[in-house]
Design a protein around this motif. Structure first.
Motif, PDB file in Angstrom:
ATOM      1  N   PHE A   1       4.192   7.711   3.449  1.00 29.75           N
ATOM      2  CA  PHE A   1       3.783   8.517   4.554  1.00 29.75           C
ATOM      3  C   PHE A   1       2.607   9.328   3.931  1.00 29.75           C
ATOM      4  O   PHE A   1       1.648  10.042   4.807  1.00 29.75           O
ATOM      5  CB  PHE A   1       4.802   9.720   5.089  1.00 29.75           C
ATOM      6  N   ASN A   2       2.388   9.164   2.533  1.00 25.19           N
ATOM      7  CA  ASN A   2       1.403  10.189   2.195  1.00 25.19           C
ATOM      8  C   ASN A   2       0.354   9.523   1.332  1.00 25.19           C
ATOM      9  O   ASN A   2      -0.190   9.847   0.413  1.00 25.19           O
ATOM     10  CB  ASN A   2       1.986  11.264   1.303  1.00 25.19           C
TER      11      ASN A   2
ATOM     12  N   SER B   1      -4.850   3.399  -3.279  1.00 26.83           N
ATOM     13  CA  SER B   1      -4.874   1.748  -3.300  1.00 26.83           C
ATOM     14  C   SER B   1      -3.694   1.244  -2.796  1.00 26.83           C
ATOM     15  O   SER B   1      -3.480   0.099  -2.714  1.00 26.83           O
ATOM     16  CB  SER B   1      -5.257   1.379  -4.760  1.00 26.83           C
ATOM     17  N   LEU B   2      -2.666   2.088  -2.471  1.00 26.42           N
ATOM     18  CA  LEU B   2      -1.344   1.747  -1.946  1.00 26.42           C
ATOM     19  C   LEU B   2      -0.992   1.970  -0.613  1.00 26.42           C
ATOM     20  O   LEU B   2       0.050   1.725   0.155  1.00 26.42           O
ATOM     21  CB  LEU B   2      -0.060   2.489  -2.844  1.00 26.42           C
ATOM     22  N   GLU B   3      -2.204   2.225   0.010  1.00 23.02           N
ATOM     23  CA  GLU B   3      -2.118   2.792   1.406  1.00 23.02           C
ATOM     24  C   GLU B   3      -1.546   1.487   2.525  1.00 23.02           C
ATOM     25  O   GLU B   3      -1.231   1.763   3.618  1.00 23.02           O
ATOM     26  CB  GLU B   3      -3.315   3.443   2.059  1.00 23.02           C
ATOM     27  N   ASN B   4      -1.901   0.548   2.042  1.00 22.04           N
ATOM     28  CA  ASN B   4      -1.423  -0.862   2.683  1.00 22.04           C
ATOM     29  C   ASN B   4      -0.348  -1.437   2.295  1.00 22.04           C
ATOM     30  O   ASN B   4      -0.064  -2.557   2.465  1.00 22.04           O
ATOM     31  CB  ASN B   4      -2.704  -1.737   2.792  1.00 22.04           C
ATOM     32  N   PHE B   5       0.407  -0.811   1.337  1.00 24.45           N
ATOM     33  CA  PHE B   5       1.561  -1.212   0.901  1.00 24.45           C
ATOM     34  C   PHE B   5       2.738  -1.705   1.820  1.00 24.45           C
ATOM     35  O   PHE B   5       3.308  -2.840   1.592  1.00 24.45           O
ATOM     36  CB  PHE B   5       2.510  -0.023   0.309  1.00 24.45           C
TER      37      PHE B   5
ATOM     38  N   ASP C   1       4.524  -8.654   4.832  1.00 28.72           N
ATOM     39  CA  ASP C   1       4.141  -9.897   4.851  1.00 28.72           C
ATOM     40  C   ASP C   1       4.789 -10.976   3.432  1.00 28.72           C
ATOM     41  O   ASP C   1       5.125 -12.164   3.711  1.00 28.72           O
ATOM     42  CB  ASP C   1       2.460 -10.089   4.469  1.00 28.72           C
ATOM     43  N   ARG C   2       4.791 -10.114   2.447  1.00 25.69           N
ATOM     44  CA  ARG C   2       5.396 -11.022   1.489  1.00 25.69           C
ATOM     45  C   ARG C   2       6.616 -11.050   1.637  1.00 25.69           C
ATOM     46  O   ARG C   2       7.376 -12.258   1.188  1.00 25.69           O
ATOM     47  CB  ARG C   2       5.199 -10.112  -0.004  1.00 25.69           C
TER      48      ARG C   2
END
Length: 205
Positions: free
Chosen positions: A114-115, A120-124, A130-131
């Motif tokens: 949420f934060n 660089s992890l905003e699309n985690f 997908d993985r």
């Protein structure tokens, strides 16, 4: 003046940053505030971390490692058996494995889901789903090879949705601060029991 051990400085930086990321999110957390709260000068922080994003990833590394361990275990041969869907010992292990993340890393999970905007992890979430979807497709293919009588030809979108649901469930848990560990365990037990019955029906096991 006694010199502060490097490990202690590192810990203080991460502790201060963790609290700020939880309260304000990555985007609105400043390096100056981390410096003030940790008692470490801004120039000294840069001796330990290249930038705010590196601090953010360091705060979340224990959680990310837990995700990787869970991911690896659930794609091992131990789970590649139709007996998994009926043996109580397998179900108990699954519950125990799932409990690790929301009980040990509740704050980190809340930050990640949420934060993390601007980091660089905003699309985690998308990357993970997908993985996980690709691994689910591989799992179904291997299960079909091992047990030709079962049904395993599910649509990619169905598997994608099931993987996304898992992260949604984790997110729901961590946003309810009133939940105790016992509450979480009861919920996860119910969730897994419900899900297992559904998969048994869908796969005709």
């Amino acid at each position: 003046m006694a010199q502060i051990p490097k490990d202690d400085i590192h810990r203080r930086i991460l502790q201060a940053a963790r609290g700020e990321f939880l309260q304000k999110g990555f985007k609105d957390t400043s390096m100056r505030t981390i410096s003030r709260l940790s008692g470490v000068t801004l120039s000294n922080i840069y001796n330990y971390f290249r930038d705010k994003d590196e601090i953010f990833r360091a705060v979340l590394t224990p959680l990310l490692n837990a995700f990787e361990q869970l991911f690896a275990e659930h794609n091992s041969d131990d789970y590649m058996s139709k007996e998994f869907f009926s043996m109580d010992s397998h179900q108990k292990k699954l519950i125990d494995d799932f409990m690790v993340i929301p009980t040990n890393y509740r704050t980190e999970l809340k930050i990640l889901l949420f934060n993390s905007a601007g980091s660089s992890l905003e699309n985690f979430r998308d990357t993970f789903v997908d993985r996980y979807t690709q691994e689910s497709l591989r799992y179904m293919k291997l299960m079909k090879e091992r047990y030709p009588h079962i049904k395993a030809d599910f649509s990619d979108f169905f598997l994608h949705s099931m993987c996304s649901l898992w992260l949604t469930v984790m997110g729901e848990i961590v946003t309810h601060d009133e939940l105790t560990d016992a509450d979480i365990k009861q919920f996860i037990t119910e969730y897994i029991t419900f899900g297992t019955a559904g998969w048994k029906e869908l796969m005709k096991i």
